[in-house]
Design a protein around this motif. Structure first.
Motif, PDB file in Angstrom:
ATOM      1  N   GLY A   9      41.373  53.987  23.700  1.00 21.99           N
ATOM      2  CA  GLY A   9      39.773  53.994  23.526  1.00 21.99           C
ATOM      3  C   GLY A   9      38.848  54.088  24.523  1.00 21.99           C
ATOM      4  O   GLY A   9      39.797  54.599  25.772  1.00 21.99           O
TER       5      GLY A   9
ATOM      6  N   GLU B  16      40.587  58.885  23.522  1.00 21.46           N
ATOM      7  CA  GLU B  16      40.094  57.681  22.451  1.00 21.46           C
ATOM      8  C   GLU B  16      39.913  58.659  21.321  1.00 21.46           C
ATOM      9  O   GLU B  16      39.887  58.124  20.707  1.00 21.46           O
TER      10      GLU B  16
ATOM     11  N   GLY C  37      37.731  49.829  22.859  1.00 27.48           N
ATOM     12  CA  GLY C  37      37.056  49.685  21.625  1.00 27.48           C
ATOM     13  C   GLY C  37      35.565  50.004  22.119  1.00 27.48           C
ATOM     14  O   GLY C  37      35.163  49.049  23.047  1.00 27.48           O
TER      15      GLY C  37
ATOM     16  N   THR D 217      38.512  44.840  20.857  1.00 24.69           N
ATOM     17  CA  THR D 217      39.717  45.624  21.430  1.00 24.69           C
ATOM     18  C   THR D 217      40.975  45.120  20.985  1.00 24.69           C
ATOM     19  O   THR D 217      40.555  43.560  20.622  1.00 24.69           O
TER      20      THR D 217
ATOM     21  N   GLY E  64      35.479  54.346  14.211  1.00 21.86           N
ATOM     22  CA  GLY E  64      34.846  53.975  15.058  1.00 21.86           C
ATOM     23  C   GLY E  64      33.766  52.721  14.452  1.00 21.86           C
ATOM     24  O   GLY E  64      32.357  53.478  13.784  1.00 21.86           O
TER      25      GLY E  64
ATOM     26  N   ASP F 292      43.756  48.955  22.457  1.00 22.59           N
ATOM     27  CA  ASP F 292      42.753  50.567  22.328  1.00 22.59           C
ATOM     28  C   ASP F 292      41.229  49.444  22.560  1.00 22.59           C
ATOM     29  O   ASP F 292      40.899  48.340  22.257  1.00 22.59           O
TER      30      ASP F 292
ATOM     31  N   SER G 238      43.240  50.963  13.369  1.00 23.42           N
ATOM     32  CA  SER G 238      43.209  52.041  14.017  1.00 23.42           C
ATOM     33  C   SER G 238      44.780  51.720  15.814  1.00 23.42           C
ATOM     34  O   SER G 238      45.105  52.584  15.875  1.00 23.42           O
TER      35      SER G 238
ATOM     36  N   ASP H 136      39.637  58.374  12.222  1.00 21.81           N
ATOM     37  CA  ASP H 136      38.949  56.839  13.050  1.00 21.81           C
ATOM     38  C   ASP H 136      37.899  56.730  12.984  1.00 21.81           C
ATOM     39  O   ASP H 136      36.960  57.546  13.242  1.00 21.81           O
TER      40      ASP H 136
ATOM     41  N   ASN I 104      39.601  48.117  10.960  1.00 25.67           N
ATOM     42  CA  ASN I 104      39.692  47.529  12.069  1.00 25.67           C
ATOM     43  C   ASN I 104      39.215  46.477  12.045  1.00 25.67           C
ATOM     44  O   ASN I 104      38.393  45.962  10.778  1.00 25.67           O
TER      45      ASN I 104
END
Ligand code: ATP
Ligand code: MG
Length: 415
Positions: free
Chosen positions: A327, A366, A212, A216, A14, A210, A188, A12, A82
């Motif tokens: 998240g 998360e 993040g 989002t 991010g 999610d 994601s 993942d 993402n």
């Protein structure tokens, strides 16, 4: 250990954090988590790479520990994608398949899928997934699996998930610079849904949000299928930045206020001040009302955008199983209370469930995306023969899971 075990990795990538989950999957499809790690991300903006060296370096560094823990050298992974260019488009396709006696086969399904996708998705987009929602044979709709059925005209309604090609290419380049081949890119939030939702929830109607750092995203499921995906280009880091600006403090302190003192419940009586530091020394005092106003304004905006997306997809207030939050942003205390009011739906915090091995450590909101990516990779690695259901492209022959290398195998056999 059973040598038929395959190893799979979920990665993942991010904006704030990179996370990996390494799992072994046996012949019966049972998954055991054998390694995991998380680290700070670099070079990512709003969910997409802003340069290649940043994400490559952070992936490389973070994977080292996960690999040592799992005793496995990661060569390929299912990777999260993402950013607000990840969208879902509902399309339709129709083909003539011959006489009424014709039995629908895989080739027909591929052909109708091709018609449903080609020309509907702009050329600068990569198709990440095609989710068949419904088929119709000779005008009779509501068919989930037409394989073997008879008919002369086959129609398909599908949800096509796509992302801008440069974003996909740059993500693949970044992982490849860290010596990891990105086998598949999965949004994601879709990956997170895999780890936190039950089949029953997906059947009845549910959304995963999610929350993040800089994005989002939301994924809606109904009748077992992924119906909608949307990404809002704002996340929990926006709260930190707003606090830093309004209170004229550095982002580190703003982050500390957010994570230690802010809750999603703005209605309870709390101490009117927030104190950080040592009394009489470096203590800083902040007006709680001011802090809460800043946080609430940003949460209102982000969850308001999510609600707009749900509304545009016609799922606002129409989800019997409610909303599951994942998240890092979902770690804010009582955020479920805020989300419940804002979205007017039942809200739960989601954590990856039902995994063996050292899974306790990743049962956190998360880690949902990384765990879900590993689960999707495991499903694909385990897949051997075609099933009757020609569904989303996740059910493809594995290209992945290159077994453990010699030395690693030895280390692993000690477990
Ligand atoms: N206890 C907490 N309370 C509030 N927020 C938190 C808490 N712990 C972490 N966060 C926030 O979660 C965010 C990081 O979440 P996450 O790791 O899911 O983001 P990411 O995946 O890197 O970002 P994105 O998905 O947007 O690209 C940060 O903004 C962080 O401040
Ligand atoms: Mg994220």
């Amino acid at each position: 250990m059973d040598n038929d075990n395959r190893f799979v990795t979920g990665l993942d990538v991010g904006t704030e954090n990179v996370r990996a989950v390494i799992a072994s999957v046996n012949k019966s499809g049972e998954i055991a988590i054998v390694g995991y790690n998380e680290g700070k991300s670099a070079g990512m903006r709003k969910g997409v790479p802003a340069n290649l060296a940043g994400p490559a370096g952070s992936i490389d560094q973070m994977l080292g520990d996960a690999e040592r823990m799992g005793g496995y050298d990661v060569r390929s992974a299912y990777v999260s994608i993402n950013g607000s260019t990840v969208i879902s488009t509902h399309t339709e396709g129709m083909i003539a398949v011959g006489t009424v006696e014709h039995e629908i086969n895989d080739e027909d399904l591929d052909r109708v899928e091709g018609v449903a996708v080609s020309g509907r998705i702009p050329a600068n987009r990569d198709v990440l997934d095609v989710v068949p929602l419904e088929y119709a044979l000779d005008g009779q709709g509501g068919i989930k699996d037409p394989l073997g059925m008879s008919g002369a005209r086959l129609e398909m309604r599908a949800n096509v998930i796509s992302a801008l090609t440069p974003n996909c290419e740059n993500l693949k380049k970044a992982t490849s610079a860290a010596d990891v081949h990105a086998e598949r890119l999965i949004p994601s939030v879709v990956a997170a849904a895999k780890a936190v939702l039950t089949e029953r929830q997906k059947e009845n109607g549910v959304a995963v949000v999610d929350f993040g750092a800089a994005t989002t995203s939301v994924a809606v499921y109904e009748e077992g299928d992924l119906q909608y995906v949307g990404v809002v280009p704002a996340g929990s880091n926006n709260i930190t930045n707003d606090l830093a600006i309004v209170l004229a403090i550095d982002p580190g302190l703003a982050e500390e206020i957010k994570t230690r003192f802010v809750t999603g419940n703005f209605d309870t009586d709390k101490s009117p001040v927030i104190k950080i530091g040592r009394e009489g020394k470096d203590e800083r005092v902040f007006d709680r009302k001011e802090v809460e106003e800043v946080v609430k304004a940003r949460l209102d905006e982000i969850f308001g955008e999510i609600r707009k997306k749900l509304k545009s997809a016609k799922y606002d207030q129409r989800l019997p199983e409610g909303i599951v939050l994942v998240g890092g942003g979902a770690k804010m205390r009582d955020i479920d209370l805020f989300a419940k009011k804002s979205l007017e739906a039942a809200v739960k915090i989601g954590t990856p469930k039902g995994l063996g091995g050292v899974s306790d450590a990743i049962e956190k909101p998360e880690f949902a995306a990384a765990a879900g990516l590993a689960m999707l990779a495991a499903e694909s690695a385990q897949y051997t023969a075609p099933t009757s259901k020609k569904s989303s492209k996740s059910a493809k022959t594995p290209k992945s899971g290159s077994g453990p290398v010699g030395l690693i195998k030895k280390i692993f056999s000690k477990f």
